[in-house]
Design a protein around this motif. Structure first.
Motif, PDB file in Angstrom:
ATOM      1  N   VAL B  37       0.867  -1.133   0.008  1.00  0.00           N
ATOM      2  CA  VAL B  37       0.024   0.261  -0.024  1.00  0.00           C
ATOM      3  C   VAL B  37       0.906   1.246  -0.032  1.00  0.00           C
ATOM      4  CG1 VAL B  37      -1.572   1.379   1.263  1.00  0.00           C
ATOM      5  CG2 VAL B  37      -1.703  -1.233   1.391  1.00  0.00           C
ATOM      6  N   ARG B  38       0.599   2.196  -0.898  1.00  0.00           N
ATOM      7  CA  ARG B  38       1.453   3.229  -1.014  1.00  0.00           C
ATOM      8  C   ARG B  38       0.594   4.547  -1.323  1.00  0.00           C
ATOM      9  NH1 ARG B  38       6.820   3.973  -1.462  1.00  0.00           N
ATOM     10  NH2 ARG B  38       7.797   5.464  -2.895  1.00  0.00           N
ATOM     11  N   LEU B  39       0.630   5.419  -0.408  1.00  0.00           N
ATOM     12  CA  LEU B  39      -0.352   6.610  -0.800  1.00  0.00           C
ATOM     13  C   LEU B  39       0.880   7.753  -0.829  1.00  0.00           C
ATOM     14  CD1 LEU B  39      -3.380   7.577   1.246  1.00  0.00           C
ATOM     15  CD2 LEU B  39      -1.528   9.389   0.842  1.00  0.00           C
ATOM     16  N   LEU B  40       0.460   8.506  -1.826  1.00  0.00           N
ATOM     17  CA  LEU B  40       1.451   9.574  -1.972  1.00  0.00           C
ATOM     18  C   LEU B  40       0.422  10.948  -2.136  1.00  0.00           C
ATOM     19  CD1 LEU B  40       2.441  11.143  -4.953  1.00  0.00           C
ATOM     20  CD2 LEU B  40       2.808   8.852  -5.695  1.00  0.00           C
ATOM     21  N   VAL B  41       1.087  11.993  -1.573  1.00  0.00           N
ATOM     22  CA  VAL B  41       0.598  13.387  -1.646  1.00  0.00           C
ATOM     23  C   VAL B  41       1.401  14.162  -2.467  1.00  0.00           C
ATOM     24  CG1 VAL B  41      -0.593  15.099  -0.645  1.00  0.00           C
ATOM     25  CG2 VAL B  41      -0.613  13.043   0.486  1.00  0.00           C
ATOM     26  N   GLU B  42       1.260  14.949  -3.254  1.00  0.00           N
ATOM     27  CA  GLU B  42       2.376  15.760  -4.155  1.00  0.00           C
ATOM     28  C   GLU B  42       2.598  17.019  -3.419  1.00  0.00           C
ATOM     29  OE1 GLU B  42       0.427  16.456  -7.929  1.00  0.00           O
ATOM     30  OE2 GLU B  42       0.192  13.999  -8.223  1.00  0.00           O
ATOM     31  N   ALA B  43       3.112  16.859  -2.199  1.00  0.00           N
ATOM     32  CA  ALA B  43       3.658  17.859  -1.481  1.00  0.00           C
ATOM     33  C   ALA B  43       5.160  17.272  -0.845  1.00  0.00           C
ATOM     34  CB  ALA B  43       2.722  18.134  -0.527  1.00  0.00           C
ATOM     35  N   GLY B  44       5.957  17.925  -1.359  1.00  0.00           N
ATOM     36  CA  GLY B  44       7.139  17.331  -0.958  1.00  0.00           C
ATOM     37  C   GLY B  44       7.851  18.436  -0.163  1.00  0.00           C
ATOM     38  N   ALA B  45       9.330  18.187  -0.061  1.00  0.00           N
ATOM     39  CA  ALA B  45      10.399  19.279   0.676  1.00  0.00           C
ATOM     40  C   ALA B  45      10.614  20.524  -0.151  1.00  0.00           C
ATOM     41  CB  ALA B  45      11.865  18.472   0.924  1.00  0.00           C
ATOM     42  N   SER B  46      10.424  20.340  -1.572  1.00  0.00           N
ATOM     43  CA  SER B  46      10.420  21.625  -2.268  1.00  0.00           C
ATOM     44  C   SER B  46       9.438  22.774  -1.972  1.00  0.00           C
ATOM     45  CB  SER B  46      10.080  21.376  -3.825  1.00  0.00           C
ATOM     46  OG  SER B  46       8.800  20.834  -4.200  1.00  0.00           O
ATOM     47  N   LEU B  47       8.405  22.205  -1.286  1.00  0.00           N
ATOM     48  CA  LEU B  47       7.427  23.394  -0.624  1.00  0.00           C
ATOM     49  C   LEU B  47       7.710  23.749   0.752  1.00  0.00           C
ATOM     50  CD1 LEU B  47       4.192  21.657  -1.677  1.00  0.00           C
ATOM     51  CD2 LEU B  47       5.183  23.499  -3.026  1.00  0.00           C
ATOM     52  N   ASP B  48       8.815  23.267   1.254  1.00  0.00           N
ATOM     53  CA  ASP B  48       9.261  23.464   2.418  1.00  0.00           C
ATOM     54  C   ASP B  48       9.506  25.142   2.663  1.00  0.00           C
ATOM     55  OD1 ASP B  48       9.568  21.319   3.604  1.00  0.00           O
ATOM     56  OD2 ASP B  48      11.647  21.065   3.655  1.00  0.00           O
ATOM     57  N   TYR B  96       5.228  10.848   1.305  1.00  0.00           N
ATOM     58  CA  TYR B  96       4.656   9.138   1.393  1.00  0.00           C
ATOM     59  C   TYR B  96       4.173   8.367   2.634  1.00  0.00           C
ATOM     60  CZ  TYR B  96       7.292   9.670  -3.140  1.00  0.00           C
ATOM     61  OH  TYR B  96       7.577  10.195  -4.146  1.00  0.00           O
ATOM     62  N   PHE B  97       3.194   7.577   2.513  1.00  0.00           N
ATOM     63  CA  PHE B  97       2.456   6.926   3.598  1.00  0.00           C
ATOM     64  C   PHE B  97       2.545   5.317   2.945  1.00  0.00           C
ATOM     65  CE2 PHE B  97       1.204  11.143   4.263  1.00  0.00           C
ATOM     66  CZ  PHE B  97       1.567  11.687   5.229  1.00  0.00           C
ATOM     67  N   GLY B  98       2.749   4.520   3.687  1.00  0.00           N
ATOM     68  CA  GLY B  98       2.763   3.074   3.147  1.00  0.00           C
ATOM     69  C   GLY B  98       3.200   2.032   4.165  1.00  0.00           C
ATOM     70  N   LEU B  99       2.856   0.789   3.688  1.00  0.00           N
ATOM     71  CA  LEU B  99       3.059  -0.296   4.291  1.00  0.00           C
ATOM     72  C   LEU B  99       2.882  -1.626   3.617  1.00  0.00           C
ATOM     73  CD1 LEU B  99      -0.195  -1.414   4.903  1.00  0.00           C
ATOM     74  CD2 LEU B  99       0.241  -0.086   7.047  1.00  0.00           C
ATOM     75  N   PRO B 102      -0.131  -7.748   5.162  1.00  0.00           N
ATOM     76  CA  PRO B 102      -0.502  -9.295   5.265  1.00  0.00           C
ATOM     77  C   PRO B 102      -1.853  -9.148   4.412  1.00  0.00           C
ATOM     78  CG  PRO B 102       0.341  -9.159   7.310  1.00  0.00           C
ATOM     79  CD  PRO B 102       0.125  -7.896   6.821  1.00  0.00           C
ATOM     80  N   ALA B 103      -2.208 -10.048   3.581  1.00  0.00           N
ATOM     81  CA  ALA B 103      -3.350  -9.752   2.595  1.00  0.00           C
ATOM     82  C   ALA B 103      -4.597  -9.806   3.565  1.00  0.00           C
ATOM     83  CB  ALA B 103      -3.377 -10.580   1.567  1.00  0.00           C
ATOM     84  N   GLU B 104      -4.553 -10.564   4.536  1.00  0.00           N
ATOM     85  CA  GLU B 104      -5.797 -10.850   5.102  1.00  0.00           C
ATOM     86  C   GLU B 104      -6.303  -9.486   6.181  1.00  0.00           C
ATOM     87  OE1 GLU B 104      -3.034 -12.343   5.636  1.00  0.00           O
ATOM     88  OE2 GLU B 104      -2.571 -13.216   7.611  1.00  0.00           O
ATOM     89  N   PHE B 105      -5.171  -8.860   6.433  1.00  0.00           N
ATOM     90  CA  PHE B 105      -5.476  -7.418   7.148  1.00  0.00           C
ATOM     91  C   PHE B 105      -5.472  -6.122   6.327  1.00  0.00           C
ATOM     92  CE2 PHE B 105      -2.903 -10.367  10.208  1.00  0.00           C
ATOM     93  CZ  PHE B 105      -3.988 -10.781  11.096  1.00  0.00           C
ATOM     94  N   LEU B 106      -5.687  -6.484   4.940  1.00  0.00           N
ATOM     95  CA  LEU B 106      -5.633  -5.192   4.161  1.00  0.00           C
ATOM     96  C   LEU B 106      -6.531  -4.093   4.527  1.00  0.00           C
ATOM     97  CD1 LEU B 106      -4.271  -3.864   1.770  1.00  0.00           C
ATOM     98  CD2 LEU B 106      -5.824  -4.905   0.277  1.00  0.00           C
ATOM     99  N   LYS B 107      -7.741  -4.575   4.830  1.00  0.00           N
ATOM    100  CA  LYS B 107      -8.523  -3.450   5.064  1.00  0.00           C
ATOM    101  C   LYS B 107      -8.351  -2.746   6.300  1.00  0.00           C
ATOM    102  CE  LYS B 107     -13.799  -3.614   5.322  1.00  0.00           C
ATOM    103  NZ  LYS B 107     -14.021  -3.308   6.840  1.00  0.00           N
ATOM    104  N   ASP B 108      -8.083  -3.267   7.226  1.00  0.00           N
ATOM    105  CA  ASP B 108      -7.592  -2.389   8.628  1.00  0.00           C
ATOM    106  C   ASP B 108      -6.499  -1.646   8.242  1.00  0.00           C
ATOM    107  OD1 ASP B 108      -9.736  -3.722  10.019  1.00  0.00           O
ATOM    108  OD2 ASP B 108      -8.267  -4.341  11.539  1.00  0.00           O
ATOM    109  N   LEU B 109      -5.686  -1.982   7.583  1.00  0.00           N
ATOM    110  CA  LEU B 109      -4.390  -1.361   7.433  1.00  0.00           C
ATOM    111  C   LEU B 109      -4.231   0.035   6.495  1.00  0.00           C
ATOM    112  CD1 LEU B 109      -1.968  -4.519   7.774  1.00  0.00           C
ATOM    113  CD2 LEU B 109      -2.058  -2.813   9.323  1.00  0.00           C
ATOM    114  N   LEU B 110      -5.057  -0.459   5.320  1.00  0.00           N
ATOM    115  CA  LEU B 110      -5.253   0.436   4.394  1.00  0.00           C
ATOM    116  C   LEU B 110      -6.178   1.651   5.181  1.00  0.00           C
ATOM    117  CD1 LEU B 110      -5.365   1.199   1.513  1.00  0.00           C
ATOM    118  CD2 LEU B 110      -7.612   0.281   1.126  1.00  0.00           C
TER     119      LEU B 110
END
Lengths: 364, 442
Positions: B37-48, B96-99, B102-110
């Motif tokens: 699972v990888r969630l990216l937001v287009e907001a990085g250190a160039s906006l510091d 980025y946020f991600g992990l 284990p497939a059986e716990f995807l719902k909780d982790l997502l």
């Protein structure tokens, strides 16, 4: 030296040919083994075996390549040991944990030894240990097993057998009290490295120590990270490693302190936490957590061909049978809270602890 | 999956744009029972902020320390009890946020991943603690000569540019940042229109889309997509010596502004770099390690970001051969620019890149990362699926032309981390030398 030419493929040819066939190769040496590995598109299998067998059969060690490689290894030592805080500390720790066993020597060697190794030393080492009977090959991926075995026989079958190498010297005396060393270095903050001599990998305690390592320092909610980093802010980071070896492994704790941190406080907290796991069994929820994290880590390793080949090889070397690699999950599943407590009590005794402290000093 | 024509068959993708503007990409892959699972937001250190270097990274680290529904401890306990570990951080272009679940716990982790990215509350005690930890962590970076060199290189090659500071920031800046700055940064730049969620693995794509719609689809925030940073200023040839009086080895970097990831010259750049400083048989490896024993390793790389990028060479050597190492690298660059790669070198590099490419798509995490990159950089999926033919199409002349424009010959900065009293003089022949103490790069 293994990349610097043999009878059929001369200097520079090994990697050139391999890369031209869409592959890459590398190698590493640990305390117990040297591993050579190639990743490649499967139609290059024959080329890879030809290259590998050539250097096992007929490695060339010329004075010129040896001198050049000696300089390269000295740079590697400067990189990983002499200019690395952890490298400096680890070298001291291994020499504290082992008095008699060759594990007390750094894998890369002391600088003076690197300087003095001769061509004859290299050749003798090669003849003794790079013999077919002392090697094993693992091939994993998009391969036909029978055809692969046939190729292996074709390329390796005529390399003459040699006498098996003698046993590694043992005789490590019982440790009767804590051992300490200090490393003074112009670092920004203090650090602490603690280690205990553990059992050999074959011991049933090995899996329990993996569970313990996970409970102590894998994840933010692990015992040591939560207490030292999160709650008491004594350390910036804490890591634990339990390294499986043929002979006794080492259970290591490494903590980087905050620049204003006090090493004494870190030690007190660490020894308290070690005492806790040695006196009371892990609660069921912590055990389940550790086992699930270990399962994920095994699955990760098995997700790549390289990982599977590596797991098979490690199992063969450390446990005597590559089939043991397939048992990792059941091994962890069988660990009980009592096993973990008993392993902690047996191996993490305060009287058998070795401690290396990093003491920042002014620049010279 | 490898096909006879060299095309890499990617798993079928299910893509959706949710009504609030968030993008979701799901790929079902056989293999181990995990899901990336990888969630990216287009907001990085160039906006510091100008005086708040490290902000984006700190926001990502602090976001996981508490949301409207869970405390930081609860998040860690929950995620790790399911056999996973949550990662959070930022690079110059995105957070980025991600992990790996284990497939059986995807719902909780997502659900947790979406929760920390979209609804962090930045509890004050946690915010202060994470800030202290990051500042303390930077002190240890000073003890790693290679990391000091990388930081100094970024700061000098991108001087004055929004990419011109390390993403983990500077101690003095971090000390100034307040919780209210983090809340404002998140409110300003984090929104569904800037967000892509990628899930790859042993999953049912329809079920994942439904989960994503329920969690991510609820998010209301009208953060705009961030503007792209400008082109970097030109860099004159200069030498920066970062003084670390006690080390016995010099870390060397040579860098110049180069190409953004979406450049049409991506494949020529990849191949030219492979010949020059990529694998074990590269020009640099042969000249520096094999022929002269000057170093254990040397490599070159195009580091390509969204708006621009740099080309750099990195290596290290004993103090007395510092200038020789720089000389050899520059000579090799000159030689490459004059004649380009030989036909055999070109073809070897092409086989090498093409042969190894499938290994970069072996795990769920690797595929998720590639899919996220396709989104972030706005590059065609064909860069992945037709990678091999694009690599094979590169010519000698393209490589030479590319090197002439982007290899750091007469321009570009030389960074050397080591004891100034031993190395600074010897570097004067390469350009004007300035010396700074190592603590200046933290």
């Amino acid at each position: 030296m293994m990349f610097n030419g043999a009878a059929k493929y001369g200097p520079k040819e090994f990697d050139r040919l391999l890369e031209s066939r869409g592959g890459s190769s590398n190698a590493y040496t640990s305390n117990d083994v040297t591993a050579y590995y190639e990743d490649f598109a499967s139609d290059a299998l024959e080329t890879v075996l030809d290259l590998e067998a050539d250097r096992m059969r007929s490695l060339a060690v010329t004075p010129e390549t040896l001198e050049q490689e000696r300089q390269v290894v000295k740079e590697e030592r400067r990189l990983r040991t002499e200019n690395s805080v952890f490298g400096l500390m680890e070298e001291q720790l291994e020499a504290l944990v082992f008095l008699a066993h060759p594990y007390r020597w750094p894998v890369i060697g002391w600088m003076d030894d690197i300087e003095r190794i001769t061509r004859d030393d290299c050749l003798e080492f090669f003849r003794t240990y790079y013999a077919p009977g002392n090697a094993a090959i693992y091939a994993v991926g998009d391969l036909d097993p029978d055809a692969t075995i046939a190729l292996l026989e074709r390329f390796y079958g005529d390399i003459p057998a040699r006498p098996p190498p003698g046993p590694v010297a043992q005789g490590e005396p019982l440790q009767r009290g804590e051992r300490r060393a200090a490393v003074r270095y112009p670092s920004q903050a203090a650090a602490l490295l603690a280690g205990w001599r553990g059992p050999p990998a074959r011991s049933p305690d090995s899996a329990a120590l993996d569970v313990l390592q996970t409970a102590l320092a894998v994840g933010e909610s692990s015992r040591l990270r939560r207490r030292l980093v999160e709650e008491e802010e004594l350390a910036v980071s804490v890591n634990v490693s339990w390294g499986w070896r043929i002979d006794p492994g080492v259970f290591l704790i490494f903590a980087e302190l905050a620049p204003d941190g006090t090493p004494g406080d870190v030690e007190r907290a660490l020894w308290e936490e070690i005492d806790r796991v040695a006196t009371a069994p892990l609660p069921a929820a912590e055990l389940r957590r550790a086992k699930r994290l270990l399962r994920s880590s095994v699955l990760h390793e098995l997700a790549t061909h390289n990982g599977v080949a590596h797991a098979l090889g490690q199992a063969e070397v450390l446990l005597g049978d590559w089939r043991e690699a397939g048992r990792a999950l059941e091994l962890y599943a069988a660990v009980t809270p009592r096993d973990v407590r008993r392993a902690a009590e047996a191996w993490l005794d305060p009287a058998r602890r070795c401690v290396v402290t990093l003491e920042p000093e002014a620049s010279r | 999956v490898r096909r006879a024509d060299g095309v890499i068959a990617l798993p079928p993708l299910q893509e959706a744009r949710l009504p609030n503007g968030a993008s979701v990409v799901v790929a079902r892959r056989p293999g181990v029972p995990l899901a990336a699972v990888r969630l990216l937001v287009e907001a990085g250190a160039s906006l510091d902020p100008r005086d708040g270097h490290g902000m984006a990274n700190l926001v990502a680290q602090a976001a996981r320390r508490g949301t409207a529904r869970r405390t930081g401890k609860e998040i860690d306990d929950h995620v790790e009890s399911l056999g996973s570990e949550l990662g959070a951080g930022a690079d110059e272009d995105a957070s980025y946020f991600g992990l790996s679940a284990p497939a059986e716990f995807l719902k909780d982790l997502l659900d947790v991943v979406v929760d920390v990215a979209t609804s962090p509350t930045f509890p004050i005690r946690e915010w202060e603690r994470i800030r202290r930890r990051e500042v303390a962590g930077l002190a240890h970076v000073l003890d790693e000569p290679g990391a000091v060199a990388d930081r100094a290189m970024i700061q000098t090659a991108y001087r004055g540019h929004p990419y011109g500071h390390p993403t983990d920031g500077r101690a003095a800046h971090l000390r100034r940042l307040r919780r209210s700055d983090a809340v404002a940064f998140h409110r300003r730049w984090f929104g569904p229109a800037a967000t892509t969620l990628v899930v790859v693995g042993a999953v049912d794509p329809d079920a994942v889309l439904a989960m994503a719609t329920r969690s991510l689809g609820r998010w209301k925030a009208d953060a705009p997509r961030a503007p792209l940073p400008p082109a970097p200023p030109a860099v004159e040839r200069s030498v920066l010596v970062v003084d670390k009086p006690d080390v016995t080895q010099t870390q060397v970097r040579i860098a110049a502004p180069a190409l953004a990831r979406a450049t049409p010259e991506y494949f020529p750049a990849l191949v030219a770099n492979a010949v020059f400083g990529g694998g074990f048989t590269s020009r640099l490896m042969e000249a520096v390690r094999v022929n002269r024993g000057l170093s254990y390793g040397v490599r070159s790389r195009f580091a390509m970001s969204r708006a621009t990028g740099i080309f750099f060479v990195s290596s290290f050597t004993k103090l007395e051969s510092t200038a020789e190492l720089v000389e050899v690298i520059l000579d090799e660059a000159r030689r490459f620019c004059d004649a380009g790669p030989g036909e055999d070198e070109l073809s070897r590099a092409q086989s090498y890149l093409a042969g190894l490419f499938p290994l970069s798509l072996e795990t769920h995490d690797q595929v998720a990362e590639k899919l996220a990159d396709v989104r972030l950089y706005g590059i065609p999926l064909e860069d992945v699926s037709r990678y091999r033919e694009k690599v094979r199409a590169v010519t000698v002349e393209q490589c030479r032309e590319l090197a002439r424009r982007h290899f750091p010959l007469d321009r570009g900065v030389i960074v050397a981390v080591g004891p100034a009293r031993h190395i600074a003089r010897s570097l004067e022949r390469f350009g004007p030398v300035s010396v700074i103490p190592a603590r200046k790069v933290i």
